[in-house]
Design an enzyme around this catalytic site. Structure first.
Site, PDB file in Angstrom:
ATOM      1  N   LYS A 151     -10.201  -2.051  19.236  1.00 26.14           N
ATOM      2  CA  LYS A 151      -8.614  -2.621  19.207  1.00 26.14           C
ATOM      3  C   LYS A 151      -8.330  -2.816  20.903  1.00 26.14           C
ATOM      4  O   LYS A 151      -7.386  -3.520  21.342  1.00 26.14           O
ATOM      5  CB  LYS A 151      -7.799  -1.645  18.793  1.00 26.14           C
ATOM      6  CG  LYS A 151      -7.847  -1.626  17.082  1.00 26.14           C
ATOM      7  CD  LYS A 151      -7.205  -2.368  16.391  1.00 26.14           C
ATOM      8  CE  LYS A 151      -7.573  -1.895  14.781  1.00 26.14           C
ATOM      9  NZ  LYS A 151      -6.743  -2.873  13.876  1.00 26.14           N
ATOM     10  N   LYS A 193       7.866 -17.700 -10.042  1.00 24.88           N
ATOM     11  CA  LYS A 193       7.256 -16.786 -10.675  1.00 24.88           C
ATOM     12  C   LYS A 193       5.892 -17.415 -11.360  1.00 24.88           C
ATOM     13  O   LYS A 193       6.133 -18.229 -12.265  1.00 24.88           O
ATOM     14  CB  LYS A 193       8.046 -15.843 -11.548  1.00 24.88           C
ATOM     15  CG  LYS A 193       7.513 -14.806 -12.041  1.00 24.88           C
ATOM     16  CD  LYS A 193       8.278 -14.045 -13.063  1.00 24.88           C
ATOM     17  CE  LYS A 193       7.274 -12.841 -13.774  1.00 24.88           C
ATOM     18  NZ  LYS A 193       8.208 -12.391 -14.910  1.00 24.88           N
ATOM     19  N   PHE A 242      -3.394   3.706  15.267  1.00 23.36           N
ATOM     20  CA  PHE A 242      -3.348   4.805  14.242  1.00 23.36           C
ATOM     21  C   PHE A 242      -4.701   4.151  13.557  1.00 23.36           C
ATOM     22  O   PHE A 242      -4.737   3.072  13.068  1.00 23.36           O
ATOM     23  CB  PHE A 242      -2.357   4.756  13.378  1.00 23.36           C
ATOM     24  CG  PHE A 242      -1.439   6.012  13.805  1.00 23.36           C
ATOM     25  CD1 PHE A 242      -0.526   5.774  15.066  1.00 23.36           C
ATOM     26  CD2 PHE A 242      -1.421   7.140  12.961  1.00 23.36           C
ATOM     27  CE1 PHE A 242       0.077   6.788  15.594  1.00 23.36           C
ATOM     28  CE2 PHE A 242      -0.442   8.188  13.567  1.00 23.36           C
ATOM     29  CZ  PHE A 242       0.164   8.008  14.729  1.00 23.36           C
ATOM     30  N   ASN A 268       0.724  -1.215   0.024  1.00 25.21           N
ATOM     31  CA  ASN A 268       0.010  -0.117   0.170  1.00 25.21           C
ATOM     32  C   ASN A 268       0.765   1.353  -0.107  1.00 25.21           C
ATOM     33  O   ASN A 268       2.041   1.195  -0.046  1.00 25.21           O
ATOM     34  CB  ASN A 268      -1.080   0.281   1.120  1.00 25.21           C
ATOM     35  CG  ASN A 268      -0.117   0.039   2.569  1.00 25.21           C
ATOM     36  OD1 ASN A 268       0.379   0.850   2.899  1.00 25.21           O
ATOM     37  ND2 ASN A 268      -0.265  -1.112   3.257  1.00 25.21           N
ATOM     38  N   PRO A 272      -3.180 -11.699  10.903  1.00 24.20           N
ATOM     39  CA  PRO A 272      -3.436 -11.354  12.402  1.00 24.20           C
ATOM     40  C   PRO A 272      -3.308  -9.887  12.769  1.00 24.20           C
ATOM     41  O   PRO A 272      -2.805  -8.879  12.025  1.00 24.20           O
ATOM     42  CB  PRO A 272      -2.372 -12.027  13.280  1.00 24.20           C
ATOM     43  CG  PRO A 272      -1.092 -12.139  11.936  1.00 24.20           C
ATOM     44  CD  PRO A 272      -1.863 -12.312  10.764  1.00 24.20           C
ATOM     45  N   ILE A 299      -1.993  -7.192  14.676  1.00 21.39           N
ATOM     46  CA  ILE A 299      -0.922  -7.153  15.579  1.00 21.39           C
ATOM     47  C   ILE A 299      -1.247  -6.221  16.671  1.00 21.39           C
ATOM     48  O   ILE A 299      -1.090  -6.695  17.802  1.00 21.39           O
ATOM     49  CB  ILE A 299       0.478  -6.394  14.806  1.00 21.39           C
ATOM     50  CG1 ILE A 299       0.598  -7.338  13.604  1.00 21.39           C
ATOM     51  CG2 ILE A 299       1.370  -6.299  15.639  1.00 21.39           C
ATOM     52  CD1 ILE A 299       1.538  -6.669  12.523  1.00 21.39           C
ATOM     53  N   LYS A 340     -12.896   2.432  16.388  1.00 20.77           N
ATOM     54  CA  LYS A 340     -11.744   1.495  16.179  1.00 20.77           C
ATOM     55  C   LYS A 340     -10.970   1.381  17.667  1.00 20.77           C
ATOM     56  O   LYS A 340     -10.186   0.440  18.152  1.00 20.77           O
ATOM     57  CB  LYS A 340     -10.721   1.995  15.102  1.00 20.77           C
ATOM     58  CG  LYS A 340      -9.917   1.049  14.829  1.00 20.77           C
ATOM     59  CD  LYS A 340      -9.049   1.669  13.361  1.00 20.77           C
ATOM     60  CE  LYS A 340      -9.970   1.307  12.118  1.00 20.77           C
ATOM     61  NZ  LYS A 340      -9.323   1.706  11.138  1.00 20.77           N
ATOM     62  N   ASP A 370      -4.547  -6.203   5.419  1.00 18.25           N
ATOM     63  CA  ASP A 370      -5.543  -6.958   6.226  1.00 18.25           C
ATOM     64  C   ASP A 370      -5.314  -8.143   5.717  1.00 18.25           C
ATOM     65  O   ASP A 370      -5.693  -9.349   6.339  1.00 18.25           O
ATOM     66  CB  ASP A 370      -6.740  -6.269   5.828  1.00 18.25           C
ATOM     67  CG  ASP A 370      -7.021  -4.877   6.993  1.00 18.25           C
ATOM     68  OD1 ASP A 370      -6.382  -4.788   8.095  1.00 18.25           O
ATOM     69  OD2 ASP A 370      -7.592  -3.737   6.198  1.00 18.25           O
TER      70      ASP A 370
HETATM   71  N1  CTP Z   1      -2.861  -2.900  12.712  1.00 17.76           N
HETATM   72  C1  CTP Z   1      -2.213  -3.882  13.091  1.00 17.76           C
HETATM   73  N2  CTP Z   1      -2.355  -5.166  12.432  1.00 17.76           N
HETATM   74  C2  CTP Z   1      -3.221  -5.444  11.554  1.00 17.76           C
HETATM   75  C3  CTP Z   1      -4.121  -4.201  11.064  1.00 17.76           C
HETATM   76  C4  CTP Z   1      -4.067  -3.148  11.491  1.00 17.76           C
HETATM   77  O1  CTP Z   1      -1.394  -3.815  14.045  1.00 17.76           O
HETATM   78  N3  CTP Z   1      -3.288  -6.558  10.834  1.00 17.76           N
HETATM   79  C5  CTP Z   1      -2.960  -1.715  13.607  1.00 17.76           C
HETATM   80  C6  CTP Z   1      -2.509  -0.325  12.691  1.00 17.76           C
HETATM   81  O2  CTP Z   1      -0.992  -0.454  13.001  1.00 17.76           O
HETATM   82  C7  CTP Z   1      -3.218   0.821  13.092  1.00 17.76           C
HETATM   83  C8  CTP Z   1      -4.376   0.176  13.626  1.00 17.76           C
HETATM   84  O3  CTP Z   1      -4.339  -1.282  13.787  1.00 17.76           O
HETATM   85  O4  CTP Z   1      -2.475   1.051  14.307  1.00 17.76           O
HETATM   86  C9  CTP Z   1      -5.732   0.416  12.777  1.00 17.76           C
HETATM   87  O5  CTP Z   1      -5.294   0.030  11.356  1.00 17.76           O
HETATM   88  P1  CTP Z   1      -6.246   0.191  10.194  1.00 17.76           P
HETATM   89  O6  CTP Z   1      -5.734  -0.363   9.084  1.00 17.76           O
HETATM   90  O7  CTP Z   1      -6.703   1.621  10.223  1.00 17.76           O
HETATM   91  O8  CTP Z   1      -7.493  -0.293  10.779  1.00 17.76           O
HETATM   92  P2  CTP Z   1      -8.070  -1.951  10.377  1.00 17.76           P
HETATM   93  O9  CTP Z   1      -7.845  -2.792  11.557  1.00 17.76           O
HETATM   94  O10 CTP Z   1      -7.416  -2.506   9.062  1.00 17.76           O
HETATM   95  O11 CTP Z   1      -9.371  -1.636  10.358  1.00 17.76           O
HETATM   96  P3  CTP Z   1     -10.388  -1.262   8.761  1.00 17.76           P
HETATM   97  O12 CTP Z   1      -9.784  -2.054   7.754  1.00 17.76           O
HETATM   98  O13 CTP Z   1     -11.864  -1.586   9.360  1.00 17.76           O
HETATM   99  O14 CTP Z   1     -10.124   0.203   8.654  1.00 17.76           O
END
Ligand code: CTP
Length: 409
Positions: free
Chosen positions: A350, A292, A332, A213, A310, A312, A346, A282
């Site tokens: 979390k 490849k 974040f 991303n 997972p 984290i 969120k 995600d």
């Molecule tokens: N995060 C994480 N591990 C993941 C996904 C997210 O540690 N697998 C943490 C990110 O570092 C951030 C927070 O969770 O601090 C939120 O991440 P974000 O991508 O905004 O949220 P998501 O949990 O992916 O929720 P959504 O997709 O519904 O926005």
């Protein structure tokens, strides 16, 4: 950014080839809002002229303890009293020896000796040949000046003017600037271990392709830097980004979410603050091909299946260490709309005490941002500013929320 606004620095140059770097350092100090008074030894004037340093600093350079320009004829007293810090860059082996002995037969060592030690710090940027650096006499003198209250900013490693390679190069002007800014930063995170995740993750499809991303990692790197400047011991677990590691920050490079989890989990148990800025993917491809994936000419496209990665942050926040209050977790949220509602939800999902929201597409790759801090008591906006400033503000906000450090017995 005016990181040194209001600071008056006495920049002392002793003799060494690295005097050429002092010219750039002087400019950088001024650019950050400091005023700079240059003082040079006779040896320094062999390497760079006072004319150059006067032109750059905008002030006459001092070189003699008998300088009659001072009405009381005491430049060593006047110059050292008005300084917020004395920075010797370059600091030669001979100058370290002079300091160790408390010599006072020329202006620069005289003013170092005459400075009020409790109020005017002395910072040294050594510069010398690697053999001179490694010599027991130099190391003995350095240990002595540190014991006497000086701060040695360390040396760089690499090619030297003499053609040899090793330790002893003067740190680069930008590194010295970073050290000076860190020196003046209040140590609100002293005694804390801070773990930060940053950047995107990269989820492999095959050995040459993957899913990632737009996260640049800039916010996380800025936070890691600000936390170390505030006195914390910082570990930064970073996905694939090409940002320089902030000084004194321990960086662990990872690619995928699973690798990030593996790096984070054990270290979180030793930390007192966990700040998850990484844009963790995600999902990852259910199977990553070992080879490849080739077009077979049939026009058929490969079908990718995904599995969820997972979470984290949620895992760390639900660990025993966090639940008993020994680990303060900060999440974040990068959202595209309805920031407050999403960030509030969120934070609860979390299980973290502090959630920092921002509008993702508006900030990815940019040098500035605006943040929304959401905690159990409500929300607060940190208005648009550089990521550097926001990182400093966020570190202060986090420090305010931490339980006091246990009193050492
Ligand atoms: N995060 C994480 N591990 C993941 C996904 C997210 O540690 N697998 C943490 C990110 O570092 C951030 C927070 O969770 O601090 C939120 O991440 P974000 O991508 O905004 O949220 P998501 O949990 O992916 O929720 P959504 O997709 O519904 O926005």
């Amino acid at each position: 950014m005016n990181e040194l606004a209001g600071k008056h620095i006495v920049l002392g140059l002793s003799g060494g080839v690295a005097c050429y770097k002092a010219a750039d350092l002087c400019r950088q100090l001024l650019r950050e809002g400091a005023t700079v008074q240059v003082v040079m030894t006779e040896a320094a004037e062999q390497f760079i002229t006072p004319v150059t340093m006067q032109a750059l600093s905008g002030r006459p350079v001092y070189g003699s303890q008998w300088d009659a320009r001072e009405p009381n004829n005491m430049p060593h007293i006047n110059l050292s009293r008005e300084a917020d810090a004395v920075l010797i860059a370059p600091c030669s082996a001979d100058f370290v020896a002079r300091l160790a002995q408390g010599r006072a037969d020329e202006l620069l060592s005289l003013l170092c000796l005459a400075r009020p030690t409790e109020r005017v710090p002395l910072l040294l940027a050594p510069a010398m040949n690697r053999e001179m650096w490694a010599h027991p006499a130099t190391q003995r003198n350095l240990a002595q000046v540190v014991q006497d209250g000086a701060v040695v900013l360390g040396v760089g490693h690499g090619d030297q003017a003499c053609g040899e390679t090793g330790d002893g190069r003067m740190l680069e002007p930008a590194e010295l600037l970073e050290e000076l800014v860190a020196f003046f930063t209040p140590k609100v995170l002293a005694g804390r271990k801070v773990l930060v995740t940053a950047g995107p993750t990269f989820e492999a499809i095959d050995p040459v392709r993957g899913i990632t991303n737009h996260s640049s990692g800039k916010m996380g790197f800025a936070i890691a830097r600000a936390a170390r400047e505030a006195g914390a011991q910082v570990t930064l677990v970073a996905g694939p980004v090409h940002l320089p590691t902030p000084r004194w920050v321990h960086r662990i490079a990872v690619q995928s979410a699973l690798q990030m989890l593996e790096a984070v989990e054990p270290r979180a148990q030793l930390a007192s603050v966990f700040i998850a800025t990484a844009a963790v993917a995600d999902w990852r491809p259910a199977t990553a091909s070992g080879q490849k994936i080739k077009k077979d000419g049939s026009g058929q496209t490969p079908v990718l299946g995904f599995v969820e990665n997972p979470d984290i942050l949620a895992r760390v926040a639900s660990s025993e260490h966090a639940l008993v209050g020994d680990l303060f977790c900060v999440g974040f949220a990068a959202e595209s709309h309805d920031l407050l509602a999403h960030a509030t939800a969120k934070r609860q999902r979390k299980g973290v005490p502090l959630l920092v929201g921002n509008i993702g597409p508006a900030t990815f790759g940019q040098d500035d941002n605006a943040l929304l801090l959401v905690d159990a008591h409500g929300h607060r906006e940190l208005p648009r500013a550089s990521k550097r400033v926001l990182a400093q503000q966020l570190v202060a906000e986090i420090a305010r929320r931490l339980p006091p450090l246990p009193v050492a017995t």
